[in-house]
Design a protein around this motif. Structure first.
Motif, PDB file in Angstrom:
ATOM      1  N   SER A  22     -10.618   5.022  15.110  1.00 55.59           N
ATOM      2  CA  SER A  22     -10.197   3.826  14.390  1.00 55.59           C
ATOM      3  C   SER A  22      -9.490   2.912  15.389  1.00 55.59           C
ATOM      4  CB  SER A  22      -9.227   4.211  13.264  1.00 55.59           C
ATOM      5  OG  SER A  22      -8.031   4.733  13.823  1.00 55.59           O
ATOM      6  N   MET A  47     -15.670   8.651  18.007  1.00 53.46           N
ATOM      7  CA  MET A  47     -15.388   7.395  17.323  1.00 53.46           C
ATOM      8  C   MET A  47     -13.927   7.398  16.887  1.00 53.46           C
ATOM      9  SD  MET A  47     -18.670   6.155  15.142  1.00 53.46           S
ATOM     10  CE  MET A  47     -19.368   7.693  14.609  1.00 53.46           C
ATOM     11  N   GLU A  53     -23.059   6.313  22.996  1.00 54.59           N
ATOM     12  CA  GLU A  53     -23.371   6.600  21.593  1.00 54.59           C
ATOM     13  C   GLU A  53     -22.989   8.020  21.170  1.00 54.59           C
ATOM     14  OE1 GLU A  53     -28.066   7.580  22.603  1.00 54.59           O
ATOM     15  OE2 GLU A  53     -27.530   5.748  21.541  1.00 54.59           O
ATOM     16  N   SER A 113     -17.412   6.116  21.440  1.00 55.63           N
ATOM     17  CA  SER A 113     -18.471   5.390  20.749  1.00 55.63           C
ATOM     18  C   SER A 113     -17.850   4.377  19.809  1.00 55.63           C
ATOM     19  CB  SER A 113     -19.333   6.368  19.942  1.00 55.63           C
ATOM     20  OG  SER A 113     -20.275   5.669  19.156  1.00 55.63           O
ATOM     21  N   SER A 144     -19.759   2.958  17.298  1.00 55.78           N
ATOM     22  CA  SER A 144     -20.434   3.024  16.015  1.00 55.78           C
ATOM     23  C   SER A 144     -21.663   3.912  16.138  1.00 55.78           C
ATOM     24  CB  SER A 144     -20.867   1.610  15.596  1.00 55.78           C
ATOM     25  OG  SER A 144     -21.634   1.627  14.429  1.00 55.78           O
ATOM     26  N   LYS A 145     -22.162   4.350  14.994  1.00 60.23           N
ATOM     27  CA  LYS A 145     -23.456   5.026  14.990  1.00 60.23           C
ATOM     28  C   LYS A 145     -24.589   4.016  15.080  1.00 60.23           C
ATOM     29  CE  LYS A 145     -21.912   9.066  12.507  1.00 60.23           C
ATOM     30  NZ  LYS A 145     -22.070   9.937  11.347  1.00 60.23           N
TER      31      LYS A 145
END
Length: 176
Positions: free
Chosen positions: A100, A98, A94, A142, A144-145
């Protein structure tokens, strides 16, 4: 621009892609049928592009008797036993970066072009990773949040590897 089998951010020579293996290590197995069906479908599709495999490590027995820290340490020993010194290790965490889908394909392509023999992505147990596993990692990634079940991340990850391969090959699966 073409450079010996490469086309602008894309591979057109499957032999080049097969120089690097991609391994996903997970703690625990996938028990939800429809998720496993999806994972199996993307694994089947990936065979055209890259050596891809999933290694599911067993859940720790009697984990209810262990503290979170002890469980992470036990899982960490199992994870580290699967790694070789030359592996490029990426933890799905986490706190990771991040990317794309296109950024993820670039990340994989850099590993291929950089001569990596094997990229190993790891999904830890319910409490994350031990300090020893963090120390061994080359990077953190990660998705996603948001929080997802570990089973769902296995499916999302496998689909994203497939998507990355189609991006690198210039195939019409991905749409920006």
């Amino acid at each position: 621009m073409n450079i010996s089998g490469f086309h602008m951010n894309g591979f057109h020579d499957a032999k080049i892609i097969k120089k690097m293996d991609i391994l996903l290590i997970t703690v625990g197995k996938t028990t939800t049928g429809y998720i496993q069906t999806g994972i199996d479908e993307y694994c089947k599709r990936l065979k055209r592009y890259v050596p891809f495999s999933i290694k599911s490590l067993p859940d720790i027995k009697n984990s209810k008797k262990l503290t979170e820290s002890q469980q992470k340490e036990e899982e960490g020993k199992l994870i580290l036993n699967e790694l070789s010194g030359s592996d490029h290790v990426i933890l799905l965490d986490e706190r990771g970066e991040m990317l794309s889908s296109r950024g993820f394909s670039d990340f994989i392509q850099k590993g291929m072009l950089g001569g990596k023999k094997r990229m190993v992505f790891i999904i830890g147990g319910p409490y994350g990773f031990s300090p020893n596993v963090y120390s061994r990692a080359n990077s953190l990634l990660s998705f996603s949040k948001m929080t997802f079940s570990h089973e769902m991340i296995r499916l999302f990850f496998t689909e994203q590897v497939y998507r990355a391969m189609t991006i690198l090959k210039g195939e019409p699966y991905h749409h920006d």
